[in-house]
Write a protein that holds these residues in place. Sequence first.
Motif, PDB file in Angstrom:
ATOM      1  N   UNK B 112      -9.204  51.283 -39.150  1.00  0.00           N
ATOM      2  CA  UNK B 112      -8.676  50.140 -39.896  1.00  0.00           C
ATOM      3  C   UNK B 112      -7.636  50.498 -40.945  1.00  0.00           C
ATOM      4  N   UNK B 113      -7.478  51.798 -41.234  1.00  0.00           N
ATOM      5  CA  UNK B 113      -6.466  52.187 -42.223  1.00  0.00           C
ATOM      6  C   UNK B 113      -5.067  51.828 -41.726  1.00  0.00           C
ATOM      7  N   UNK B 114      -4.205  51.386 -42.661  1.00  0.00           N
ATOM      8  CA  UNK B 114      -2.819  51.069 -42.333  1.00  0.00           C
ATOM      9  C   UNK B 114      -2.018  52.361 -42.311  1.00  0.00           C
ATOM     10  N   UNK B 115      -1.196  52.495 -41.293  1.00  0.00           N
ATOM     11  CA  UNK B 115      -0.413  53.728 -41.165  1.00  0.00           C
ATOM     12  C   UNK B 115       1.061  53.400 -40.899  1.00  0.00           C
ATOM     13  N   UNK B 116       1.921  54.372 -41.189  1.00  0.00           N
ATOM     14  CA  UNK B 116       3.361  54.228 -40.932  1.00  0.00           C
ATOM     15  C   UNK B 116       3.860  55.472 -40.212  1.00  0.00           C
ATOM     16  N   UNK B 117       4.878  55.265 -39.381  1.00  0.00           N
ATOM     17  CA  UNK B 117       5.370  56.358 -38.543  1.00  0.00           C
ATOM     18  C   UNK B 117       6.182  57.372 -39.352  1.00  0.00           C
ATOM     19  N   UNK B 118       6.108  58.616 -38.902  1.00  0.00           N
ATOM     20  CA  UNK B 118       6.968  59.700 -39.369  1.00  0.00           C
ATOM     21  C   UNK B 118       7.372  60.467 -38.121  1.00  0.00           C
ATOM     22  N   UNK B 119       8.306  61.375 -38.276  1.00  0.00           N
ATOM     23  CA  UNK B 119       8.742  62.093 -37.079  1.00  0.00           C
ATOM     24  C   UNK B 119       8.724  63.601 -37.288  1.00  0.00           C
ATOM     25  N   UNK B 120       8.351  64.304 -36.240  1.00  0.00           N
ATOM     26  CA  UNK B 120       8.440  65.766 -36.231  1.00  0.00           C
ATOM     27  C   UNK B 120       9.428  66.136 -35.129  1.00  0.00           C
ATOM     28  N   UNK B 121      10.588  66.649 -35.543  1.00  0.00           N
ATOM     29  CA  UNK B 121      11.594  67.027 -34.554  1.00  0.00           C
ATOM     30  C   UNK B 121      11.212  68.362 -33.927  1.00  0.00           C
ATOM     31  N   UNK B 122      11.095  68.372 -32.611  1.00  0.00           N
ATOM     32  CA  UNK B 122      10.651  69.586 -31.935  1.00  0.00           C
ATOM     33  C   UNK B 122      11.749  70.217 -31.078  1.00  0.00           C
ATOM     34  N   UNK B 123      12.822  69.470 -30.821  1.00  0.00           N
ATOM     35  CA  UNK B 123      13.951  70.035 -30.070  1.00  0.00           C
ATOM     36  C   UNK B 123      15.170  69.144 -30.316  1.00  0.00           C
ATOM     37  N   UNK B 124      16.289  69.463 -29.687  1.00  0.00           N
ATOM     38  CA  UNK B 124      17.510  68.673 -29.855  1.00  0.00           C
ATOM     39  C   UNK B 124      17.367  67.252 -29.317  1.00  0.00           C
TER      40      UNK B 124
END
Lengths: 389, 135
Positions: B112-124
Amino acid sequence: MKNNTPVIVGVADLPLENGKFAGGENVLQAQAKAALAALDDAGLKMSDVDGLLTSGVWGLNGPGILMPVTVGEYLGITPRYMDSTNIGGSVFEAQLGHASLAIQSGQCEVALIVYGSAQRSARARSFGGRPTDLNFQYDVPYGLANPVGTYALATMRYMHETGARPEDLAEVAVSARRWAQLNDAAFKRDDLTIEDVLNSPQICDPLRAADCCLVTDGAGAVIVTTSERAKDLKSQPIDVLGFGEAQASLLVSEMEDLCRLLPAEMSSRRAIEMAGVSLTDIDVMQLYDSFTITVLLTLEAIGVCKRGEAAQFVRNGRIAPGGAFPINTGGGGLSNMHPGMFGIFLIIEAVRQLRGECGSRQVDDARLALVHGTGGYLSSGATCILGRA
Amino acid sequence: MEYNKPIPVVDSDSEPFWASGLSGKLKLPHCSSCGKFHYYPRTLCPHCHLTDLSYKEVSGNGTIYSYTVQRRPAGNEFKDDVPYIVALIDLEEGPRMLSNIVGLAPEEVAIGQRVAVQFITVSDSISLPVFQVQK
């Protein structure tokens, strides 16, 4: 009843020592020995087999490729009906349905369903090394250890929605162990308490090691023929009265409701309707117990209890020896053995119960059995209703 | 820093999805016939089975539907991460995604926790969407 009613006339599984094939057999040797033993149980010969159904995760060029051809070749037979459905551990309940249809329609007369896995001997079980293409590209990069991870996600949601406690899951594992203690062939037979389960190593919250099925070798075989042919055979025939199968999804993110085992709902309704029986007529159930949660979800999906009530249902030894609702009487995948695809052993145990061969674990006057397999990541389901004439 | 964990094998279904995070946006396929987003990306809409699809940006906000804490790694590549959180996120726009909850102790995660996206760049060409709990 029509003469071509499908009946099970032979079953066998291969003895294990410490969870491994006693003779160090490979998967082909193991399947050949299981097949010969099941044919012997029936009073049939290998040359009588004209239908071959097999599945597994061994083989050429990856799992499933040309599997019945490989097994048929090794056995020295050329069947006119074959099936290599590969839908996870539920496959053998599905294949019992397929064999029954093939027998009823005259595609074959003596069907051999056979399985083997040497996963414990080969140390083949690992959470790593899964492909990252196709649909798995959206799953594997996040490090969900499957299959246990999917079942853990379902368990967490189930506990959230229903108030089920870890003790309730543990009850399933303890019940399985008590059945295993009545089965000389079972791998895990030492005492197990609720506290032992709750103190076993954490794997994927909230699942602990004792919530998870065993990793063993195993091979089994089932012989299906017509009731007409069975008249001349030595074994007591067990009728295949009904069957059904269904699928949902492979990726857990595709599963709309993690507390609802849709394949089991669909397949069990079909099987029960086809058999023309009522759920309350069933004397003994064999329900795939890959993880403790699988049993709870299956009990609800089949309709044994209402949604959210399975945890309460299994309390106080209800599904254990001496309880009112015997399930997984051989000790199940949790305590008997689990070679990767356990479904064939559910059928074998059900047949032995219906024949009255189970000694101290025998359910009194068992005449009607329900067998349900769950395969993959809560992905597929198949149900069979078996009866003693 | 070199990324040593399993990375997606990109195909033409998934290319815009994995690339969208490179510009800090989460994009998903949207069906102009039925109006629904879907995940994971396909060449037909899994809801209405038509093919009028285009990628559109979504909010990247959602709630945790379920989670597990991996006490054992899913292979050696994840060995240094345990314990880590794998969760099912219900996005505001409808689709459910499997991902990781980052920046949170395992004992603090909850359904039920509210979450927001983040990004982990792993390649080009690939940026993995992960999620952080909104404080």
